[in-house]
Design an enzyme around this catalytic site. Sequence first.
Site, mmCIF file in Angstrom:
data_model
loop_
_atom_site.group_PDB
_atom_site.id
_atom_site.type_symbol
_atom_site.label_atom_id
_atom_site.label_comp_id
_atom_site.label_asym_id
_atom_site.label_seq_id
_atom_site.Cartn_x
_atom_site.Cartn_y
_atom_site.Cartn_z
ATOM 1 C CE LYS A 85 -8.655 -66.291 1.312
ATOM 2 N NZ LYS A 85 -8.694 -65.927 -0.399
ATOM 3 C CG ASP A 121 -7.290 -67.947 -2.933
ATOM 4 O OD1 ASP A 121 -8.996 -67.950 -3.369
ATOM 5 O OD2 ASP A 121 -7.229 -67.386 -1.809
HETATM 6 P P1 NAP Z 1 -2.903 -58.306 1.066
HETATM 7 O O1 NAP Z 1 -2.683 -59.865 1.455
HETATM 8 O O2 NAP Z 1 -3.409 -57.064 2.021
HETATM 9 O O3 NAP Z 1 -1.798 -57.394 0.206
HETATM 10 C C1 NAP Z 1 -1.793 -57.647 -0.504
HETATM 11 C C2 NAP Z 1 -0.527 -57.244 -1.551
HETATM 12 O O4 NAP Z 1 -0.689 -56.218 -2.107
HETATM 13 C C3 NAP Z 1 1.310 -56.854 -0.988
HETATM 14 O O5 NAP Z 1 1.972 -57.473 -1.794
HETATM 15 C C4 NAP Z 1 1.104 -55.362 -0.919
HETATM 16 O O6 NAP Z 1 2.449 -55.102 -0.708
HETATM 17 C C5 NAP Z 1 0.277 -55.073 -2.000
HETATM 18 N N1 NAP Z 1 0.386 -53.818 -1.761
HETATM 19 C C6 NAP Z 1 -0.447 -52.370 -1.365
HETATM 20 N N2 NAP Z 1 -0.663 -52.158 -1.792
HETATM 21 C C7 NAP Z 1 0.382 -51.594 -2.197
HETATM 22 C C8 NAP Z 1 1.282 -50.391 -3.128
HETATM 23 N N3 NAP Z 1 0.467 -49.211 -2.482
HETATM 24 N N4 NAP Z 1 2.164 -50.577 -4.082
HETATM 25 C C9 NAP Z 1 2.178 -51.585 -4.537
HETATM 26 N N5 NAP Z 1 2.098 -52.937 -3.518
HETATM 27 C C10 NAP Z 1 0.695 -52.614 -2.903
HETATM 28 O O7 NAP Z 1 -3.818 -58.993 -0.044
HETATM 29 P P2 NAP Z 1 -4.369 -60.168 -0.412
HETATM 30 O O8 NAP Z 1 -5.421 -60.697 0.035
HETATM 31 O O9 NAP Z 1 -3.574 -60.997 -0.744
HETATM 32 O O10 NAP Z 1 -5.901 -59.681 -1.848
HETATM 33 C C11 NAP Z 1 -5.551 -58.985 -2.992
HETATM 34 C C12 NAP Z 1 -5.455 -58.718 -4.010
HETATM 35 O O11 NAP Z 1 -6.641 -59.927 -4.737
HETATM 36 C C13 NAP Z 1 -7.412 -58.450 -4.075
HETATM 37 O O12 NAP Z 1 -6.990 -57.512 -5.127
HETATM 38 C C14 NAP Z 1 -8.259 -59.483 -3.550
HETATM 39 O O13 NAP Z 1 -9.170 -58.578 -4.705
HETATM 40 C C15 NAP Z 1 -7.546 -60.140 -4.908
HETATM 41 N N6 NAP Z 1 -8.015 -61.470 -4.762
HETATM 42 C C16 NAP Z 1 -8.622 -62.043 -5.929
HETATM 43 C C17 NAP Z 1 -8.976 -63.274 -5.687
HETATM 44 C C18 NAP Z 1 -9.852 -63.794 -6.720
HETATM 45 O O14 NAP Z 1 -10.389 -65.181 -6.770
HETATM 46 N N7 NAP Z 1 -9.876 -63.682 -8.175
HETATM 47 C C19 NAP Z 1 -9.306 -64.319 -4.536
HETATM 48 C C20 NAP Z 1 -7.943 -63.574 -3.707
HETATM 49 C C21 NAP Z 1 -7.391 -62.769 -3.618
HETATM 50 P P3 NAP Z 1 3.285 -54.761 1.165
HETATM 51 O O15 NAP Z 1 4.277 -56.712 1.115
HETATM 52 O O16 NAP Z 1 4.824 -54.439 0.903
HETATM 53 O O17 NAP Z 1 2.844 -54.177 2.122
#
Ligand code: NAP
Length: 309
Positions: A85, A121
Site C-alpha cells: 500500500k 480503508d
Molecule cells: P501492521 O501494519 O503490521 O500493524 C500491526 C499493528 O499491531 C501495529 O500497531 C503493532 O504495534 C500492533 N501489534 C502487533 N503485535 C502486537 C502485540 N503483540 N501487542 C500489541 N500490539 C501489537 O498491520 P495492518 O496492515 O495495519 O493490519 C492490522 C489489522 O487490520 C489486521 O488484523 C488486518 O486484518 C486488519 N485490517 C482489516 C481490514 C478490513 O477491511 N476489515 C482492512 C485492513 C486491515 P507496533 O507498532 O508496536 O509494532
Amino acid sequence: MNNVFPASDLIEGKLSALTPPARLAVMGDPVAHSQSPGFQNAALVAAGLNAQYIKLHVRPEEFPSALRALPEAGFLGANVTIPHKAAALANVDQADDYACRSGAVNTVVVDGERLHGFNTDGPGLLRAVREQFSVDLRDLRVMLLGAGGGAGRAIAVQCAMENCERLVLVNRTVEKAQSLVEELAPSFRSDRLLGPVDRLQAIPHEEKFLREQLAFTDLVINATSLGMKRSDPAIIPASLLTPNLMVYDTVYASGASRLLEDAANAGARTANGLSMLLHQGALSFEIWFNQPAPLEVMRAALNPVPTVS
Ligand code: NAP
C-alpha cells in the site's frame, strides 16, 4: 475464477486470453487468502459488466513494473493489499488527499497511461461503524488500538478528517502513536469537547493507561494484528470492558474474536471487520465505475475466514 496469477503473466501480457477479460485485480504478497475476487466478481456480474477481477501474486521487487503494466494489459484498475500500500502511493501519478495523508493507496484507477491512487480503508470503516452502530465517527470518543500500523494510521486519519469528539491512539510502540498525534494535532485544535481529558492523545498499550482512558471512550477499534488466532493474548483485559462501549474489531474471521467475545459478555455492542472489508470494496467499485455498488450482492458473496485456534 479464483486462481492466483503471477505478476509475470501481467507484465508479459499473458492474461489477454481470459474470459471474461481480466480488467481488475488485487495485487498482494501473499494474496491467495484475499476475499476481494469473490465479492467483486459477484458485483461485476450483477452490474452486467463483462469483466473479471483476479488475484495477482506480486512480490515487492515486481510491484512497480506490475503496476505500470496495468494500462497496456487493458486493466481499469486494481486493489493493492499487504505489503504494497505504501509503495502504491509512491508509484502512482497522483493520489487523493486522504490517500496522501494515510501514506497508503489501496485502490488504483487507470486513466490512459496515468495511474490515480485512492484509499478506501478509512471511508470503509466510517460506513461500517455507521451501519453497525447507527452512529457517526464524528460524534464519538474513539480509542484506536494498533495506531502504529498501516490500518491504524488510515483509521486515525479518517477520525481526524471527521473531527471526531476525541481520539486516543494506543500502540505497543508508543513513539509511533506519539508522532501520529503530532501530525493530526491541527485537526483537533478546538475546544469542541469540554472535559478533563485532551481531545487527542497517545498512550502505551498497557492496562493502567487503557483503564484510565476507557472511562472517556465510546468506541474501541482494534486495528492491531492480534485477534485472528484464538490463542492471541487479550487486546484489552476483559475486566475493563463495560456495557456502554461499542467495540469494532477490524479482524474479519468468521467466529467472534476474543475481544468481541469479552466485549459481548460485558454487555457492549460489537461488530467485526467484515463490514469494513465489504464497504472498502464497495467504495473501490464505485471509484472504478462511477456508479453505486450492488452492496447486498457483495455482502451475500462475503466468505469469512475461519478463526484459527
Ligand atoms: P501492521 O501494519 O503490521 O500493524 C500491526 C499493528 O499491531 C501495529 O500497531 C503493532 O504495534 C500492533 N501489534 C502487533 N503485535 C502486537 C502485540 N503483540 N501487542 C500489541 N500490539 C501489537 O498491520 P495492518 O496492515 O495495519 O493490519 C492490522 C489489522 O487490520 C489486521 O488484523 C488486518 O486484518 C486488519 N485490517 C482489516 C481490514 C478490513 O477491511 N476489515 C482492512 C485492513 C486491515 P507496533 O507498532 O508496536 O509494532
